[in-house]
Design an enzyme around this catalytic site. Structure first.
Site, mmCIF file in Angstrom:
data_model
loop_
_atom_site.group_PDB
_atom_site.id
_atom_site.type_symbol
_atom_site.label_atom_id
_atom_site.label_comp_id
_atom_site.label_asym_id
_atom_site.label_seq_id
_atom_site.Cartn_x
_atom_site.Cartn_y
_atom_site.Cartn_z
ATOM 1 N N GLY A 11 53.592 30.317 40.039
ATOM 2 C CA GLY A 11 52.210 30.699 40.279
ATOM 3 C C GLY A 11 51.234 30.020 39.341
ATOM 4 O O GLY A 11 51.621 29.258 38.449
ATOM 5 N N MET A 12 49.964 30.327 39.530
ATOM 6 C CA MET A 12 48.900 29.681 38.764
ATOM 7 C C MET A 12 49.031 29.961 37.269
ATOM 8 O O MET A 12 48.988 29.047 36.442
ATOM 9 C CB MET A 12 47.540 30.150 39.287
ATOM 10 C CG MET A 12 46.349 29.488 38.639
ATOM 11 S SD MET A 12 44.809 29.836 39.539
ATOM 12 C CE MET A 12 44.712 31.636 39.376
ATOM 13 N N LEU A 13 49.203 31.227 36.900
ATOM 14 C CA LEU A 13 49.363 31.565 35.484
ATOM 15 C C LEU A 13 50.734 31.137 34.993
ATOM 16 O O LEU A 13 50.855 30.570 33.900
ATOM 17 C CB LEU A 13 49.168 33.062 35.267
ATOM 18 C CG LEU A 13 49.475 33.574 33.852
ATOM 19 C CD1 LEU A 13 48.598 32.882 32.815
ATOM 20 C CD2 LEU A 13 49.304 35.091 33.792
ATOM 21 N N ALA A 59 53.790 39.174 41.223
ATOM 22 C CA ALA A 59 52.955 40.275 41.728
ATOM 23 C C ALA A 59 52.552 40.020 43.171
ATOM 24 O O ALA A 59 52.520 38.879 43.631
ATOM 25 C CB ALA A 59 51.695 40.432 40.863
ATOM 26 N N THR A 61 49.421 39.972 45.098
ATOM 27 C CA THR A 61 48.021 39.842 44.664
ATOM 28 C C THR A 61 47.032 39.722 45.819
ATOM 29 O O THR A 61 45.860 39.449 45.580
ATOM 30 C CB THR A 61 47.858 38.620 43.745
ATOM 31 O OG1 THR A 61 48.304 37.447 44.438
ATOM 32 C CG2 THR A 61 48.668 38.799 42.466
ATOM 33 N N THR A 100 45.768 43.981 35.579
ATOM 34 C CA THR A 100 44.489 43.585 36.154
ATOM 35 C C THR A 100 43.361 44.539 35.813
ATOM 36 O O THR A 100 43.595 45.718 35.522
ATOM 37 C CB THR A 100 44.633 43.524 37.695
ATOM 38 O OG1 THR A 100 43.360 43.285 38.301
ATOM 39 C CG2 THR A 100 45.173 44.836 38.250
ATOM 40 N N ASP A 101 42.135 44.017 35.886
ATOM 41 C CA ASP A 101 40.954 44.854 35.711
ATOM 42 C C ASP A 101 40.788 45.848 36.862
ATOM 43 O O ASP A 101 40.027 46.809 36.741
ATOM 44 C CB ASP A 101 39.696 43.986 35.580
ATOM 45 C CG ASP A 101 39.439 43.122 36.796
ATOM 46 O OD1 ASP A 101 40.421 42.643 37.416
ATOM 47 O OD2 ASP A 101 38.257 42.889 37.141
ATOM 48 N N TYR A 124 45.491 47.740 45.969
ATOM 49 C CA TYR A 124 46.026 46.802 44.982
ATOM 50 C C TYR A 124 45.941 47.410 43.584
ATOM 51 O O TYR A 124 46.914 47.376 42.816
ATOM 52 C CB TYR A 124 45.250 45.487 45.048
ATOM 53 C CG TYR A 124 45.518 44.551 43.900
ATOM 54 C CD1 TYR A 124 46.747 43.906 43.765
ATOM 55 C CD2 TYR A 124 44.534 44.288 42.934
ATOM 56 C CE1 TYR A 124 47.001 43.040 42.702
ATOM 57 C CE2 TYR A 124 44.778 43.431 41.883
ATOM 58 C CZ TYR A 124 46.010 42.804 41.765
ATOM 59 O OH TYR A 124 46.247 41.957 40.710
ATOM 60 N N LYS A 128 49.042 48.332 40.937
ATOM 61 C CA LYS A 128 49.124 47.729 39.599
ATOM 62 C C LYS A 128 49.091 48.810 38.514
ATOM 63 O O LYS A 128 49.770 48.683 37.484
ATOM 64 C CB LYS A 128 48.001 46.724 39.407
ATOM 65 C CG LYS A 128 48.137 45.462 40.258
ATOM 66 C CD LYS A 128 49.386 44.659 39.916
ATOM 67 C CE LYS A 128 49.264 43.948 38.586
ATOM 68 N NZ LYS A 128 50.470 43.111 38.301
#
Length: 288
Positions: A11-13, A59, A61, A100-101, A124, A128
């Site tokens: 993934g991106m992260l 995750a 997402t 996550t926020d 979502y 989380k």
């Protein structure tokens, strides 16, 4: 140096985290499907064996899709997270769990502290929040790292969308009544490494770039980085762009834990975007 396992490494992260950790001299294994399946406890146990630190970047997402598929999101974000945390605890290792926020209410006006009550408004966010509870219950040696508005060079992101729209349209709109913290994956990866390397206390950490802005403000900043007129993007309201999942109107996260434990928080979001721009927009010279 520690032996790390990054779950969700494609993934991106995850991609940036593997690169950052290797750059800091760590031994790193990146794993994703089919190498590890967080829904399979035996797969988790086999994957974590021999590692000192496990980072869970895996995750579900798809924020809007989760509204109609909360069971699937819960399976990955809560049950899968619990399987991984249980395996990490059995191995005697430590876990970094990315959250996550969206777990906070998002209706405040001041940055949320790490110990603020969770009150997610979306499916979502609920899954989380459940994942946070699960990993804490299963593995006391856990850093829960909440992040927000992630972007990077190895995945879909708002800056990339803004750049595409700038190529396709003369003017366009972005939401101006949602405020948060755009966060570059490379800065977050560096922050995760520093927290673990420092032996910082387990608990909830907020891994977001500093400052705050709206999606409209972020879009304007992207245009500035591309050498374009920021006035080409106009402010619109959330109500003008309805989506299935409710979005937090204000989900800025406080960074008190960093100062409390002698660590420098992540840099300001505007500085991060400027440093990220060459990787995000390698063909910037070709933009109109």
């Amino acid at each position: 140096m520690a032996r790390w396992l990054v779950v969700g490494a494609a993934g991106m992260l995850g991609t940036d985290l593997v690169a950052v950790l290797r750059g800091r001299g760590h031994e790193v294994v990146g794993a994703d499907l089919p190498d590890i399946d967080v829904l399979d406890p035996a797969s988790c146990a086999a994957a974590v064996r021999g590692h000192d630190v496990v980072v869970n970047c895996a995750a579900y997402t798809a924020v809007d899709a989760a509204e109609d598929d909360e069971a699937r999101a819960f399976a990955v974000n809560a049950v899968g997270a619990a399987h991984l945390a249980r395996a990490v605890a059995a191995e005697g290792s430590a876990l970094v769990h990315i959250s996550t926020d969206y777990v906070v209410a998002g209706d405040g006006s001041r940055p949320y502290a790490a110990d603020a009550p969770v009150a997610p408004a979306s499916a979502y966010g609920r899954t989380k929040a459940a994942g946070e509870w699960a990993v804490r219950a299963e593995c006391p040696r856990t850093w829960v790292v909440r992040t927000a508005w992630l972007y990077g060079a190895h995945g879909r992101s708002i800056p990339a969308t803004v750049a595409r729209l700038a190529r396709e349209r003369e003017t366009f709109g972005f939401v101006a009544d949602q405020v948060g913290q755009p966060t570059w994956t490379v800065d977050l990866a560096e922050g995760i490494a520093r927290v673990v390397e420092a032996g910082a206390p387990y608990g909830t950490w907020h891994g977001t770039n500093g400052g705050e802005t709206s999606w409209h403000g972020l879009a304007q900043a992207v245009l500035e980085e591309l050498g374009l007129d920021p006035a080409r993007v106009s402010p619109i309201a959330t109500a003008d762009y309805p989506l299935p999942a409710p979005r937090p109107s204000y989900s800025v996260l406080a960074h008190d834990m960093w100062a409390e434990h002698g660590l420098e928080p992540l840099p300001h979001w505007r500085d991060a975007l400027h440093r990220a721009a060459p990787a995000l927009f390698p063909d910037a010279a070709a933009h109109p």
